[in-house]
Design an enzyme around this catalytic site. Sequence first.
Site, PDB file in Angstrom:
ATOM      1  NE  ARG A 117      49.418  14.995  74.413  1.00  0.00           N
ATOM      2  CZ  ARG A 117      50.461  14.340  74.989  1.00  0.00           C
ATOM      3  NH1 ARG A 117      51.273  14.919  75.654  1.00  0.00           N
ATOM      4  NH2 ARG A 117      50.797  13.232  74.434  1.00  0.00           N
ATOM      5  CG  HIS A 144      48.516   8.402  74.101  1.00  0.00           C
ATOM      6  ND1 HIS A 144      48.451   9.172  73.165  1.00  0.00           N
ATOM      7  CD2 HIS A 144      49.554   8.645  74.821  1.00  0.00           C
ATOM      8  CE1 HIS A 144      49.678   9.815  72.967  1.00  0.00           C
ATOM      9  NE2 HIS A 144      50.451   9.470  74.000  1.00  0.00           N
ATOM     10  CD  GLN A 147      53.210   5.985  73.460  1.00  0.00           C
ATOM     11  OE1 GLN A 147      53.286   7.280  73.267  1.00  0.00           O
ATOM     12  NE2 GLN A 147      54.298   5.459  73.068  1.00  0.00           N
ATOM     13  CG  ASP A 238      52.249   5.701  81.248  1.00  0.00           C
ATOM     14  OD1 ASP A 238      53.056   6.616  81.418  1.00  0.00           O
ATOM     15  OD2 ASP A 238      51.074   6.107  81.073  1.00  0.00           O
ATOM     16  CB  CYS A 278      53.958   5.739  76.592  1.00  0.00           C
ATOM     17  SG  CYS A 278      53.432   6.415  78.300  1.00  0.00           S
ATOM     18  NE  ARG A 306      53.188   8.531  69.547  1.00  0.00           N
ATOM     19  CZ  ARG A 306      52.817   9.298  70.413  1.00  0.00           C
ATOM     20  NH1 ARG A 306      53.337   9.342  71.658  1.00  0.00           N
ATOM     21  NH2 ARG A 306      51.904  10.473  70.248  1.00  0.00           N
TER      22      ARG A 306
END
Length: 318
Positions: A117, A144, A147, A238, A278, A306
């Site tokens: 990340r 991402h 996700q 988001d 998310c 996830r």
Amino acid sequence: METSQAIERPEVALRGRDVLGIGDLDAREMRAVLALAAQLKERGRAGDHPPLLEGKVLALLFEKPSLRTHATFETGMFHLGGHALYLDDRSAGLGRRESYADIARNLERWVQGIAVRTFAHANVEALAAHARVPVINALSDWEHPCQALAALFTLQERWERLEGLRIAWVGDGNNVLRSLLLGAVRLGVSVAIATPPGYELDAATLEEAGRRAAPGTVIDVIDDPVRAVRDADLVYTDVWASMGQEGEVERRRPVFARFQVNAALLARAPRHAVVSHCLPAHRGEEITDEVLDGPRSVAFDEAENRLHVQKSLLALAL
Ligand code: CP
Ligand code: NVA
């Protein structure tokens, strides 16, 4: 515990492969990840965790904060009989104490996979270029992909299919949208995108999405949230300012105000439409409490998923 029956391993060649963006998986490979995730979810709920990665170690390199991604990768490796090694910026000085290329050259001697990340997507690429073990993007400023897999898994779980469904994105043209769009259209899910002027997704991504879209899949780019949600099966949003954009919060707030996912907007969507995010959510900004905590929210189902999609991806790639 003893596994009751063998896991059906999808016949895809993902072993050793990097997932820097969702585009690294073709439609068949994405379906395979979702199919194995469904098996792992069902088995996991019964407390049955097949040790598919016994003795393997996944390094987690995190420059940015995380709840879901960190917790699900660590829990996932534990379930699979492996181990996760968490290294953050403070302990490892990622990219500052030594370059991502040198970090890769070291880590590949000890671990069987790397999830990263970071801010600059170039760091994800540098790791992949210099590590002979698979690198998974756990969020960069650009993409991402984990996700997107969880969102598609959640949608499929809900409607028992993906092809022909429609997602409405309401908000910033960001990393999560990019991955969701590129993944969704490949699986035949149409996407309507409502972003404020100046915060649209870049033209190259839209062009790439158009090239990848399964036949019959539609991509609509509009700046009207009401029109975007009109035919949606899933309304997605988001944060208005992503990690690294904290200094822009005040400037963005008035621009994004009419892009809030609230009860009034949801009333303009089909009655069956569900909502996701998310997470983490900035409640009262891009989404209201009423919607996020309401009966149509699948955001926490997606957060659970996830775990399952990442376990699947790890089991196939490491
Ligand atoms: N959705 C997501 O990636 O959450 P975290 O930032 O908490 O990992
Ligand atoms: N777009 C958000 C997603 C967080 C999971 C960010 O990058 O901060």
